[in-house]
Design a protein around this motif. Structure first.
Motif, PDB file in Angstrom:
ATOM      1  N   LEU A 188       0.817  -1.214   0.000  1.00 49.78           N
ATOM      2  CA  LEU A 188       0.000   0.000   0.000  1.00 49.78           C
ATOM      3  C   LEU A 188       0.850   1.263   0.000  1.00 49.78           C
ATOM      4  N   ALA A 189       2.153   1.095  -0.128  1.00 45.20           N
ATOM      5  CA  ALA A 189       3.070   2.233   0.015  1.00 45.20           C
ATOM      6  C   ALA A 189       2.789   3.361  -0.964  1.00 45.20           C
ATOM      7  N   GLU A 190       2.400   3.045  -2.180  1.00 44.68           N
ATOM      8  CA  GLU A 190       2.190   4.076  -3.193  1.00 44.68           C
ATOM      9  C   GLU A 190       0.746   4.566  -3.245  1.00 44.68           C
ATOM     10  N   GLU A 191      -0.090   4.053  -2.394  1.00 43.96           N
ATOM     11  CA  GLU A 191      -1.503   4.418  -2.404  1.00 43.96           C
ATOM     12  C   GLU A 191      -1.753   5.763  -1.721  1.00 43.96           C
ATOM     13  N   ALA A 192      -2.803   6.438  -2.151  1.00 41.78           N
ATOM     14  CA  ALA A 192      -3.310   7.588  -1.397  1.00 41.78           C
ATOM     15  C   ALA A 192      -4.116   7.039  -0.221  1.00 41.78           C
ATOM     16  N   PHE A 193      -3.959   7.655   0.960  1.00 37.33           N
ATOM     17  CA  PHE A 193      -4.629   7.160   2.157  1.00 37.33           C
ATOM     18  C   PHE A 193      -5.755   8.102   2.586  1.00 37.33           C
ATOM     19  N   VAL A 194      -6.841   7.506   3.027  1.00 34.92           N
ATOM     20  CA  VAL A 194      -7.936   8.239   3.650  1.00 34.92           C
ATOM     21  C   VAL A 194      -7.783   8.067   5.158  1.00 34.92           C
ATOM     22  N   GLY A 195      -7.568   9.160   5.869  1.00 36.50           N
ATOM     23  CA  GLY A 195      -7.392   9.076   7.309  1.00 36.50           C
ATOM     24  C   GLY A 195      -8.667   8.645   8.015  1.00 36.50           C
ATOM     25  N   SER A 196      -8.504   7.848   9.061  1.00 36.44           N
ATOM     26  CA  SER A 196      -9.669   7.378   9.817  1.00 36.44           C
ATOM     27  C   SER A 196      -9.563   7.701  11.304  1.00 36.44           C
ATOM     28  N   GLU A 197      -8.455   8.328  11.722  1.00 28.74           N
ATOM     29  CA  GLU A 197      -8.221   8.554  13.147  1.00 28.74           C
ATOM     30  C   GLU A 197      -7.868  10.003  13.449  1.00 28.74           C
ATOM     31  N   TRP A 198      -8.217  10.419  14.677  1.00 30.25           N
ATOM     32  CA  TRP A 198      -7.714  11.684  15.197  1.00 30.25           C
ATOM     33  C   TRP A 198      -6.245  11.503  15.539  1.00 30.25           C
ATOM     34  N   PRO A 199      -5.475  12.591  15.561  1.00 32.37           N
ATOM     35  CA  PRO A 199      -4.096  12.470  16.043  1.00 32.37           C
ATOM     36  C   PRO A 199      -4.080  11.897  17.454  1.00 32.37           C
ATOM     37  N   GLY A 200      -3.176  10.951  17.684  1.00 32.51           N
ATOM     38  CA  GLY A 200      -3.124  10.299  18.984  1.00 32.51           C
ATOM     39  C   GLY A 200      -2.616   8.880  18.841  1.00 32.51           C
ATOM     40  N   PRO A 217       2.561   6.863   5.248  1.00 31.74           N
ATOM     41  CA  PRO A 217       1.331   7.004   4.465  1.00 31.74           C
ATOM     42  C   PRO A 217       1.107   8.443   4.006  1.00 31.74           C
ATOM     43  N   ARG A 218       0.621   8.568   2.774  1.00 32.27           N
ATOM     44  CA  ARG A 218       0.321   9.880   2.193  1.00 32.27           C
ATOM     45  C   ARG A 218      -1.187  10.109   2.293  1.00 32.27           C
ATOM     46  N   PHE A 219      -1.579  10.914   3.268  1.00 30.90           N
ATOM     47  CA  PHE A 219      -3.000  11.148   3.502  1.00 30.90           C
ATOM     48  C   PHE A 219      -3.517  12.240   2.565  1.00 30.90           C
ATOM     49  N   VAL A 220      -4.551  11.923   1.810  1.00 29.67           N
ATOM     50  CA  VAL A 220      -5.168  12.905   0.921  1.00 29.67           C
ATOM     51  C   VAL A 220      -6.506  13.390   1.476  1.00 29.67           C
ATOM     52  N   VAL A 221      -7.058  12.634   2.413  1.00 33.63           N
ATOM     53  CA  VAL A 221      -8.317  13.008   3.071  1.00 33.63           C
ATOM     54  C   VAL A 221      -8.171  12.704   4.552  1.00 33.63           C
ATOM     55  N   GLU A 222      -8.595  13.606   5.384  1.00 35.26           N
ATOM     56  CA  GLU A 222      -8.604  13.363   6.824  1.00 35.26           C
ATOM     57  C   GLU A 222     -10.060  13.351   7.284  1.00 35.26           C
ATOM     58  N   SER A 223     -10.616  12.159   7.423  1.00 36.91           N
ATOM     59  CA  SER A 223     -12.030  12.067   7.805  1.00 36.91           C
ATOM     60  C   SER A 223     -12.205  11.946   9.316  1.00 36.91           C
ATOM     61  N   GLU A 224     -11.235  11.264   9.968  1.00 39.01           N
ATOM     62  CA  GLU A 224     -11.263  11.080  11.421  1.00 39.01           C
ATOM     63  C   GLU A 224     -12.553  10.421  11.888  1.00 39.01           C
ATOM     64  N   ASP A 225     -13.119   9.577  11.032  1.00 41.21           N
ATOM     65  CA  ASP A 225     -14.350   8.863  11.361  1.00 41.21           C
ATOM     66  C   ASP A 225     -14.396   7.618  10.483  1.00 41.21           C
ATOM     67  N   TYR A 226     -14.654   6.452  11.077  1.00 43.08           N
ATOM     68  CA  TYR A 226     -14.565   5.203  10.327  1.00 43.08           C
ATOM     69  C   TYR A 226     -15.626   5.093   9.236  1.00 43.08           C
ATOM     70  N   VAL A 227     -16.849   5.479   9.533  1.00 41.59           N
ATOM     71  CA  VAL A 227     -17.916   5.388   8.536  1.00 41.59           C
ATOM     72  C   VAL A 227     -17.644   6.340   7.378  1.00 41.59           C
ATOM     73  N   THR A 228     -17.256   7.564   7.707  1.00 45.15           N
ATOM     74  CA  THR A 228     -16.954   8.546   6.663  1.00 45.15           C
ATOM     75  C   THR A 228     -15.759   8.108   5.833  1.00 45.15           C
ATOM     76  N   ALA A 229     -14.743   7.537   6.482  1.00 42.94           N
ATOM     77  CA  ALA A 229     -13.567   7.064   5.759  1.00 42.94           C
ATOM     78  C   ALA A 229     -13.964   6.017   4.720  1.00 42.94           C
ATOM     79  N   GLN A 230     -14.868   5.115   5.090  1.00 45.72           N
ATOM     80  CA  GLN A 230     -15.310   4.101   4.136  1.00 45.72           C
ATOM     81  C   GLN A 230     -16.002   4.747   2.931  1.00 45.72           C
ATOM     82  N   GLY A 231     -16.752   5.816   3.174  1.00 42.17           N
ATOM     83  CA  GLY A 231     -17.419   6.509   2.082  1.00 42.17           C
ATOM     84  C   GLY A 231     -16.429   7.099   1.101  1.00 42.17           C
TER      85      GLY A 231
END
Length: 300
Positions: A188-200, A217-231
């Motif tokens: 998954l190294a070259e993939e764009a990542f959707v964040g699912s967590e708050w910093p911590g 990981p290269r985060f392109v979206v920071e959703s900080e929510d599991y359901v939203t991340a799946q979307g």
């Protein structure tokens, strides 16, 4: 101030109708009974008994105090029963702080188990908005237990490890790796990542695993929510890592696969106050949490 023990002596005299009868019930001498009644009359400032033939009967004041003594006796017996129930863990009250994804997978089944085994124990459940605040509540004795990820012991608290919650790869349908039963994290190294967590600590667990696999990981979206991340993943904006406990409801547009080499994982602990006195209900709840954790990981 009226002496409660002397009031119980008065109650025995009134109940038996004589000083000698009360002495036989209580195992005292008649002289000792008379001395106790005399002392109580001095405290009350009024006569409590009057002689009738060979016995005695209460005055209005004596009857009043005797009735209160009977009520006090019942309350003491109830208190003794309640104390025995508390010491045995049959009753009590627990204050618990938890974070969202631990609610359905751990807390709910643990509470159900505790209610079944100890129906007299009441639980105050509150969702923790800030983990540090919930830990502070435990340290200060305002909460009995908090659930936390990672963390350290000391500082007045003790950690009880419950489970390792692995992160799973969430991929869009049609992704090149969906045909695999599991994926290597490095793939998954070259993939764009959707964040699912708050910093911590949860986000740290993801990043640490990725760095161990040789990339960040290269985060392109920071959703900080599991359901939203799946979307976002379903929309094709990237891939995501979501803990197993956080995948209660899966988006129809994603595919979930296990991750290996290494397995990103977060450690979930129960946090209790180190100096807290023994609490059987708390011990029972921790055991219920362990059972729920075993069920969540399929080791029960």
């Amino acid at each position: 101030m009226l002496d409660v023990r002397r009031m119980q002596v008065l109650r025995a005299v009134v109940g038996s109708g004589s000083v000698s009868g009360a002495a036989g019930v209580l195992g005292y001498t008649p002289s000792a009974i008379s001395q106790q009644i005399a002392a109580l009359e001095k405290e009350a400032g009024v006569e409590l008994l009057e002689r009738v033939g060979r016995g005695v009967r209460p005055t209005a004041a004596g009857l009043l105090l005797s009735e209160y003594a009977e009520a006090i006796g019942r309350q003491v017996a109830e208190a003794e029963t309640a104390l025995a129930d508390l010491v045995a863990g049959r009753i009590g009250r627990l204050s618990v702080r938890y974070f969202a994804t631990a609610g359905a997978g751990l807390v709910a089944p643990a509470v159900a188990r505790l209610r079944e085994r100890h129906p007299g124990v009441r639980i105050d459940l509150r969702l923790a908005r800030d983990v540090e605040d919930s830990l502070a509540e435990v340290r200060e004795g305002r909460a009995d237990l908090a659930l936390a990820v990672k963390g350290e012991g000391g500082g007045g608290v003790r950690l009880v490890e419950l489970l390792e919650d692995p992160y799973l790869a969430v991929l869009p349908r049609g992704h090149r790796l969906v045909g695999r039963r599991s994926v290597r994290l490095a793939e998954l190294a070259e993939e764009a990542f959707v964040g699912s967590e708050w910093p911590g600590p949860c986000l740290d667990a993801q990043i640490d695993a990725c760095e161990a696999a040789g990339f960040r990981p290269r985060f392109v979206v920071e959703s900080e929510d599991y359901v939203t991340a799946q979307g976002f993943v379903a929309a094709g904006l990237g891939v995501s890592l979501v803990p197993r406990l956080g995948l209660g409801s899966r988006h129809p547009g994603v595919v979930v696969r296990e991750v290996r080499d290494p397995v990103p994982s977060r450690t979930i602990h129960a946090v209790v106050r180190e100096s807290a006195p023994p609490q059987p209900p708390l011990d029972a709840f921790i055991e219920a949490l362990r059972e729920a954790a075993a069920g969540a990981t399929g080791t029960s």
